[in-house]
Design a protein around this motif. Sequence first.
Motif, short mmCIF file in Angstrom:
data_model
loop_
_atom_site.label_atom_id
_atom_site.label_comp_id
_atom_site.label_asym_id
_atom_site.label_seq_id
_atom_site.Cartn_x
_atom_site.Cartn_y
_atom_site.Cartn_z
N VAL A 153 0.84 -1.20 0.00
CA VAL A 153 0.00 0.00 0.00
C VAL A 153 0.88 1.25 0.00
CG1 VAL A 153 -1.68 1.31 1.33
CG2 VAL A 153 -1.95 -1.16 1.07
N GLU A 154 1.95 1.23 0.77
CA GLU A 154 2.85 2.39 0.84
C GLU A 154 3.56 2.62 -0.49
OE1 GLU A 154 5.40 1.37 4.03
OE2 GLU A 154 3.85 1.60 5.58
N PHE A 155 3.95 1.53 -1.16
CA PHE A 155 4.72 1.65 -2.40
C PHE A 155 3.86 2.12 -3.56
CE2 PHE A 155 6.53 0.01 -6.33
CZ PHE A 155 7.85 0.45 -6.24
N GLY A 156 2.63 1.59 -3.67
CA GLY A 156 1.75 1.95 -4.78
C GLY A 156 1.17 3.34 -4.58
N GLY A 157 1.35 4.20 -5.56
CA GLY A 157 0.89 5.58 -5.41
C GLY A 157 -0.60 5.72 -5.19
N HIS A 158 -1.40 4.82 -5.79
CA HIS A 158 -2.85 4.89 -5.64
C HIS A 158 -3.41 3.61 -5.01
CE1 HIS A 158 -1.93 7.80 -8.89
NE2 HIS A 158 -2.90 8.51 -8.34
#
Length: 477
Positions: A153-158
Amino acid sequence: MKAVFSPYLDAIAPGLKKLVELLGEDFDYVSVLSTDSVGFTAMISQRAKAVNHSTMMTERGSVVRVRRGGLYSEYAFNLFDPAHPELTAAAARRALDEQFALLEETGSAVYDTPVLPDEPCVLREEMETGRLPEDCDLGALVDSFSALSAHGVEFGGHAIDCRLRAQSTHVSKMFLTAKRDMRQSYVYSEGMVLVIAAKDGEVKFGYDSVSGREGPEIFDKLGEKVEKVAGIAEELLEAGRIEPGEYEIIVSPEVSGLIAHEAFGHGVEMDMFVKNRALGAQYIGKRVGSDLVTMHEGAKPEIQVASYAFDDEGVLAHDTVEIRNGILHTGVCDALAALRLGVEPTGNGKRENFEHKVYTRMTNTVFESGDSTLDEMIASVKYGYLLAGMQSGMEDPKHWGIQCIIDRGYEIRDGALTGKVVSPIVMTGYVPDLLGSISMLSRDHELFGSGGCGKGHKEWVKVSDGGPYMKAKARLG
């Protein structure tokens, strides 16, 4: 380490052999398949954590198969006292006699199937594995997956959620007849990462998986896939729609597997030949693909989730070459369908569990590799798409139409990827046309076994499929 065979099955084996002997007084063929399989499923997301001890193949029970008067019938049970096999024999006789009586009362026609061969065979196969699912520290696994979910979740921008799923099963099966004593034990595992992303009212997801005839150690590989999957989800948020038409395509190994499964999986399951429900029966010995196309099917040619020593009818694992250099040589077959067709069984008789009947089912279905590189294949495309990611597939064995739902396509123009992504994609066509258009195959290949296959929207079993990158032509929409 060895996947140790079930002590429970070893303990009841003498009683089951006596059961076979007792029923042999009334029937001209008797076999018993007994299963004792354990495992776990873990599912972790930002919203929930769940662990249970059930998987697709966890079960404990037995099924008797008998023959009388040309008719085969079965009796399943999960309570058995090895000290008193006569009790189960009596219960089985009553149930089986009722089945035979019902056929006589209704005047139902009986397909006179010959007696199954019962050649002597003694086999005990405890296959190698890294760890056993029953020894897995589930608390540590949940903690690890929770950290990976948060990272996704933190890595994916959306990204709005990252879900991880793990399933590991220790399978023990025993097949007994008057002359056969076959026992096998193995472990298979599968895991998946799925990242859900949302932007401007659009919701997309990316996923990747791992699978193999391995223990829970395989789940260590999921960590390296989280960022890749988050990137795929982001790509799909920006993806456009494809203009329908016929294109040059390169398909990834996962999509090659989908084509293999749908085109020449169900289409050459020979229990469908018995019922005249498969066009493949008319193509044995005929061309169905280009010279580059060779396809294997069986539990023996590859080591994956559907690799075993013998099937649920006591037939040893095979490596069946269904297509060689574009010519369809054979299908795959369970033992009873083989008797009715006058062919040899191929070790593809599989049950969903001990309470379900045997059907001809796929195991590992894979295209052979070629001698090209992916870069060479891309450079050869004037205008088309590199297709990756499998969503679902469907085929019509009677008319050989195929439909594959593919996750995404990467545009190729003048021999180079442009960076444009389209999604989703529907690939349709007539199987011999699609396989006949294959013009290049990559040197490497890969199999995928995370999931299962249903027959007739039921009867779920483990399968794997795959192949190399393949260049072909197909209609996309």
